[in-house]
Scaffold this motif. Structure first.
Motif, PDB file in Angstrom:
ATOM      1  N   VAL A 273     -42.324  20.205  49.026  1.00 40.76           N
ATOM      2  CA  VAL A 273     -42.491  18.805  49.405  1.00 40.76           C
ATOM      3  C   VAL A 273     -43.295  18.656  50.695  1.00 40.76           C
ATOM      4  O   VAL A 273     -44.096  17.731  50.835  1.00 40.76           O
ATOM      5  CB  VAL A 273     -41.112  18.123  49.582  1.00 40.76           C
ATOM      6  N   ARG A 282     -48.885  15.646  45.752  1.00 42.42           N
ATOM      7  CA  ARG A 282     -48.131  14.412  45.528  1.00 42.42           C
ATOM      8  C   ARG A 282     -49.037  13.196  45.623  1.00 42.42           C
ATOM      9  O   ARG A 282     -48.932  12.258  44.809  1.00 42.42           O
ATOM     10  CB  ARG A 282     -47.001  14.316  46.563  1.00 42.42           C
ATOM     11  N   THR A 283     -49.936  13.176  46.594  1.00 35.26           N
ATOM     12  CA  THR A 283     -50.842  12.041  46.751  1.00 35.26           C
ATOM     13  C   THR A 283     -51.788  11.925  45.563  1.00 35.26           C
ATOM     14  O   THR A 283     -52.049  10.816  45.068  1.00 35.26           O
ATOM     15  CB  THR A 283     -51.647  12.169  48.063  1.00 35.26           C
ATOM     16  N   GLU A 285     -51.142  12.907  42.555  1.00 37.13           N
ATOM     17  CA  GLU A 285     -50.346  12.481  41.405  1.00 37.13           C
ATOM     18  C   GLU A 285     -50.064  10.987  41.443  1.00 37.13           C
ATOM     19  O   GLU A 285     -50.212  10.282  40.431  1.00 37.13           O
ATOM     20  CB  GLU A 285     -49.024  13.256  41.401  1.00 37.13           C
ATOM     21  N   THR A 286     -49.656  10.465  42.577  1.00 34.96           N
ATOM     22  CA  THR A 286     -49.237   9.059  42.662  1.00 34.96           C
ATOM     23  C   THR A 286     -50.405   8.090  42.727  1.00 34.96           C
ATOM     24  O   THR A 286     -50.268   6.921  42.334  1.00 34.96           O
ATOM     25  CB  THR A 286     -48.322   8.842  43.873  1.00 34.96           C
ATOM     26  N   ALA A 311     -45.938  10.114  50.288  1.00 36.72           N
ATOM     27  CA  ALA A 311     -46.000  11.578  50.280  1.00 36.72           C
ATOM     28  C   ALA A 311     -45.697  12.138  51.668  1.00 36.72           C
ATOM     29  O   ALA A 311     -44.966  13.128  51.804  1.00 36.72           O
ATOM     30  CB  ALA A 311     -47.376  12.042  49.801  1.00 36.72           C
ATOM     31  N   ARG A 314     -41.945  11.450  52.600  1.00 35.32           N
ATOM     32  CA  ARG A 314     -41.064  12.400  51.925  1.00 35.32           C
ATOM     33  C   ARG A 314     -41.094  13.747  52.612  1.00 35.32           C
ATOM     34  O   ARG A 314     -40.061  14.403  52.808  1.00 35.32           O
ATOM     35  CB  ARG A 314     -41.475  12.535  50.451  1.00 35.32           C
TER      36      ARG A 314
END
Length: 400
Positions: A273, A282-283, A285-286, A311, A314
């Motif tokens: 994470v 994560r960035t 993906e979102t 992201a 988290r």
């Protein structure tokens, strides 16, 4: 000028090692102050210092009168002792999956030369060959440099992961994709100089202990945030190595969602994470932006993009929880947050500090969190610092 061969330090007793360590890390320092801090008699300090001065490792600075209020004696002249930087040369190299970063330093870990070289292959044989050529180029820079270069004490190599420093073996480095690589042996076959192999974060911690923020600290931790997350600990007068050579693996505490697989093969590690690679993934993906690089993700977050901010938030939550767990366990007075990931520190600092405060137990919450920017040159300097420490202490492979 030719580089002189390695020569041992004239240290015959533990007292001599302690005295030189004080001069090296806290000098210039008068004999009487060394005696006060070590508990040795002034006669013992003088006896330990004499051969170091005679052999050119230590020198007296010009005598100067002390202040009348000084505890060292009203009006008495003192001659602080200091290490002669040019009496020793050291090489340190930080190995990453994409580059070799090498430095030459003097006896005080002051950087003399810097050499960067890109890598396009992490195969151990290829890297060791490139590493040998890199080290030889650094040795040549010592020979041809304008500054006076002392005898080469040794070469320090810093690698991420589980490193058996006693045998110079990288047991497991997920970032490099290495398992059981005898770096010291393989490099030693190509370069006939003592070699010290260390975990990179532990090497950085040694440099902070001997030459940085840890000089006067009773305890501290160094937490590095980047492609991986590491932690070096200085507790009870020593950088912690662990019974099996593993300690401070903050990035592999199981504090993240269990469905996330780490580069180490396990699930739920902090790195899944909070590493820069995880934040970028994560960035992407979102936001649906597969083309984003890390600077792009940082830019989006600074512009207020909700997905990018999430992201980093988290990551800050998990890092803060991990810091609290570490501080609760070992109780350092200071945590230095360092590494290539600190460029985006402002994006997760608030969430990280709130999570730390929420989970730190009692007075452990008084531990200071300090940001300290580091470059890869500093990591290489850390590798050099491990050589200096082994040289002074007479540890393998630099035993007297």
């Amino acid at each position: 000028m030719p580089l002189r061969a390695h020569r041992p330090l004239p240290l015959a007793t533990p007292a001599g090692v302690e005295v030189l360590t004080r001069i090296l890390t806290q000098g210039p320092i008068p004999r009487v102050e060394i005696a006060r801090r070590t508990g040795l008699s002034q006669a013992a300090v003088t006896k330990a210092v004499a051969p170091l001065i005679d052999s050119g490792f230590v020198t007296d600075q010009a005598a100067s009168p002390v202040d009348v209020d000084s505890q060292l004696g009203i009006g008495r002249p003192v001659s602080p002792l200091t290490v002669v930087p040019s009496s020793v040369s050291v090489i340190g190299v930080k190995v990453t999956p994409t580059s070799l970063i090498g430095v030459t330093t003097d006896f005080t870990a002051g950087i003399l030369n810097i050499r960067h070289e890109e890598l396009d292959d992490t195969d151990p044989d290829v890297v060791i060959d490139r590493l040998a050529a890199h080290v030889k180029a650094l040795i040549n820079s010592l020979k041809s440099g304008t500054a006076v270069a002392g005898p080469l004490a040794g070469i320090g190599i810093a690698v991420s992961g589980d490193v058996d420093a006693a045998h110079g073996v990288v047991r497991d480095s997920p970032l490099m994709g290495w398992r059981g690589v005898p770096v010291a042996e393989l490099l030693g076959e190509r370069v006939r100089v003592p070699i010290v192999v260390s975990n990179d974060v532990r090497a950085l911690t040694v440099a902070e202990h001997w030459f940085g923020v840890g000089v006067n600290a009773d305890s501290f931790a160094v937490v590095t945030i980047g492609s991986g997350i590491g932690c070096g600990l200085y507790i009870n007068g020593e950088v912690v190595s662990g019974a099996y050579g593993v300690s401070g693996e903050l990035g592999h505490l199981p504090l993240a969602p269990g469905d996330l697989v780490c580069t180490c093969g396990r699930r739920g590690c902090v790195e899944t994470v909070a590493s820069s690679d995880a934040i970028l993934a994560r960035t992407r993906e979102t936001t649906g932006r597969a083309d984003l690089d890390l600077p792009g993700a940082i830019k989006l977050a600074h512009e207020g993009n909700e997905q990018a901010r999430e992201a980093f938030d988290r990551a800050g939550e998990v890092i803060g929880s991990a810091l609290a767990a570490m501080v609760n366990l070992v109780g350092p007075e200071l945590v230095v947050i360092a590494g290539e990931g600190v460029a985006e520190y402002d994006l997760y600092e608030d969430r990280m500090r709130r999570a730390f405060a929420e989970h730190a137990f009692g007075a452990a919450g008084e531990c200071r969190l300090m940001l300290r920017s580091h470059t890869f040159d500093d990591w290489a300097r850390g590798a050099a610092a491990t050589v200096i420490r082994s040289y002074v202490r007479g540890e393998p492979p630099l035993q007297r």
